[in-house]
Write an enzyme that holds these catalytic residues in place. Sequence first.
Site, PDB file in Angstrom:
ATOM      1  N   TYR A   1      32.005   6.623  -3.087  1.00  0.00           N
ATOM      2  CA  TYR A   1      31.470   5.619  -4.191  1.00  0.00           C
ATOM      3  C   TYR A   1      31.795   5.785  -5.235  1.00  0.00           C
ATOM      4  CZ  TYR A   1      27.742   6.220  -0.281  1.00  0.00           C
ATOM      5  OH  TYR A   1      27.176   6.168   0.920  1.00  0.00           O
TER       6      TYR A   1
ATOM      7  N   CYS B   1      43.349  16.917   3.170  1.00  0.00           N
ATOM      8  CA  CYS B   1      44.634  16.287   3.071  1.00  0.00           C
ATOM      9  C   CYS B   1      44.574  14.881   2.794  1.00  0.00           C
ATOM     10  CB  CYS B   1      45.261  16.571   4.419  1.00  0.00           C
ATOM     11  SG  CYS B   1      47.121  16.544   4.229  1.00  0.00           S
ATOM     12  N   GLU B   2      44.005  14.623   1.531  1.00  0.00           N
ATOM     13  CA  GLU B   2      43.964  13.326   1.091  1.00  0.00           C
ATOM     14  C   GLU B   2      43.661  13.481  -0.252  1.00  0.00           C
ATOM     15  OE1 GLU B   2      41.647  11.005   3.617  1.00  0.00           O
ATOM     16  OE2 GLU B   2      40.810   9.729   2.392  1.00  0.00           O
TER      17      GLU B   2
HETATM   18  N1  LLP Z   1      14.369   2.776   2.297  1.00  0.00           N
HETATM   19  C1  LLP Z   1      15.462   1.965   2.668  1.00  0.00           C
HETATM   20  C2  LLP Z   1      15.291   0.841   3.608  1.00  0.00           C
HETATM   21  C3  LLP Z   1      16.784   2.319   2.337  1.00  0.00           C
HETATM   22  O1  LLP Z   1      17.782   1.819   2.870  1.00  0.00           O
HETATM   23  C4  LLP Z   1      17.245   3.610   1.509  1.00  0.00           C
HETATM   24  C5  LLP Z   1      18.378   3.934   1.479  1.00  0.00           C
HETATM   25  C6  LLP Z   1      16.000   4.275   1.237  1.00  0.00           C
HETATM   26  C7  LLP Z   1      14.797   3.884   1.361  1.00  0.00           C
HETATM   27  C8  LLP Z   1      16.188   5.358   0.179  1.00  0.00           C
HETATM   28  O2  LLP Z   1      16.826   5.324  -0.991  1.00  0.00           O
HETATM   29  P1  LLP Z   1      17.021   6.373  -2.084  1.00  0.00           P
HETATM   30  O3  LLP Z   1      15.384   6.730  -2.548  1.00  0.00           O
HETATM   31  O4  LLP Z   1      17.491   7.664  -1.319  1.00  0.00           O
HETATM   32  O5  LLP Z   1      18.024   5.905  -2.898  1.00  0.00           O
HETATM   33  N2  LLP Z   1      24.826   6.932   0.714  1.00  0.00           N
HETATM   34  C9  LLP Z   1      24.282   6.389  -0.402  1.00  0.00           C
HETATM   35  C10 LLP Z   1      22.894   5.886  -0.518  1.00  0.00           C
HETATM   36  C11 LLP Z   1      22.735   4.870   0.646  1.00  0.00           C
HETATM   37  C12 LLP Z   1      21.330   4.517   0.593  1.00  0.00           C
HETATM   38  C13 LLP Z   1      20.765   3.818   1.814  1.00  0.00           C
HETATM   39  N3  LLP Z   1      19.437   3.247   1.907  1.00  0.00           N
HETATM   40  C14 LLP Z   1      24.659   7.409  -1.772  1.00  0.00           C
HETATM   41  O6  LLP Z   1      24.934   8.507  -1.071  1.00  0.00           O
HETATM   42  O7  LLP Z   1      24.560   7.044  -2.885  1.00  0.00           O
END
Ligand code: LLP
Length: 475
Positions: free
Chosen positions: A359, A386-387
């Site tokens: 990201y 390796c990237e």
């Molecule tokens: N509820 C739903 C339906 C979601 O899709 C998500 C996150 C959350 C709650 C929780 O969101 P949070 O409070 O943790 O922001 N991998 C990405 C983030 C993907 C989030 C996916 N959905 C990153 O590392 O930034």
Amino acid sequence: MASSAPVPGWLRVPDDANALAPLVWPSTAARDDAGRLVIAGVDAASLVAEYGTPLHVVDEADARARASQIRRAFDDAAAAIGTTVTVYYAGKAFLSGAIVHWVTEEGLAVDVCTGGELAVALAAGADPARIGFHGNNKSVAEIERAVEAGVGTIVIDSEIEIERVADAAARAGRVQPVRLRVNSGVHASTHEFLATAHEDQKFGVPLASAVELGTRIRSHPSLDLIGLHCHIGSQIFDAAGFAESAERLLGAHAELSKTGPVPELNLGGGFGIAYTSADEPSPIEEIAQAIAAAVATGCREHGIPVPKLAFEPGRSIIGPAGVTLYTVGTTKPVPIEGGVRRYVSIDGGMSDNARTALYGAEYSARIASRVSTAAPALVRVAGKHCESGDIVVDAEYLPGDVAPGDLLAVPATGAYCWSLASNYNHVPRPPVIAVRDGVARVIVHGETEQQLLARDAVLAASDLSNDRPMEGNPA
Ligand code: LLP
């Protein structure tokens, strides 16, 4: 986002390249008299002596305090508009038995989005009635398992799922409470939100179909529509996008209220945290109050009662509680426009923290094993994979004498690092250690090279007695 400029505009040369920025580090992080990083009374060097590097460390008291602070912020905001709230911990950020214990003991419900996450929550003893089950492509087996376990709510993500969940509930002889996930057309990120008319993404049903599909859900005796759901994004610093989204959803909510009760409204998660000293998320209390005020206003305008609310924070609970420790292996100066950048290579990388590569996420870093008075130098912390995109910290100032053998700590890695970890380049995934009141304990075991080889069907059939123990994290 990582910048293509040699140094991002927000990054300043620090007065002290050993300082721990308060918002970025767990609340118990400090330096001891020898200058070593200490978290919850446990010093990083002794953790590494016992468990090796890379190492995920989670400050239990910090995570619990955030869970309860966020729950109280929403409880108070809901009470101020005459309603109540359920705060679900979004397990995708990081789920393990210990985390489920912590968040449930702090009064949170649990949100899962796969059969695997559901299995962890159930095995850890979460009350099924306080589990919410998400996903845009839940299998029939996952739906059946959730229904049979008595999961409190299933979030229906598409028209097709209505029949699937209805059939599974009917087969189990149950009436399953469900929410309908709606794409509100609001997309929010850290500094802005876009209230587009159409959002081209996979989650939820279009706002324009919400009333029709909500009515369809109601036509199934095995389903109980408890309300609408939306999640507008992640790492959001203020309430504006949530308020806009609530306003939009309440239109459909009010329509559905004309033909039956709609007791709840779930506005998802996404509350942002500080990854670097440049990040300044609004306090969660302010965000909660502003969202609640927007809901109250919307309900008044539509002449409907204020529903019970639900939220699903993940990152804001577990993110700041986590720190990853690495050992510096090599450093090298690389000429860049106007100067030099030192590449500091560590013994982990995109296999334990994919967020920078995925990201363009920004992180900060500090030497954990000592303090130094050397002048700050511009560094980029690179992994061992390796990237060339295998970067953990795109730009930071560290003491200029940073050298092989130093321990490096990267803060704010509690969310979406362990949960997104991979075995890229056959690197075993590190353990997770919880620290609290001077005591460290393993909450997730690390992988060993032997375990990785054992998954290889051909190698597993041959003699592995020559296996050498791994470097770094011992078995
Ligand atoms: N509820 C739903 C339906 C979601 O899709 C998500 C996150 C959350 C709650 C929780 O969101 P949070 O409070 O943790 O922001 N991998 C990405 C983030 C993907 C989030 C996916 N959905 C990153 O590392 O930034």
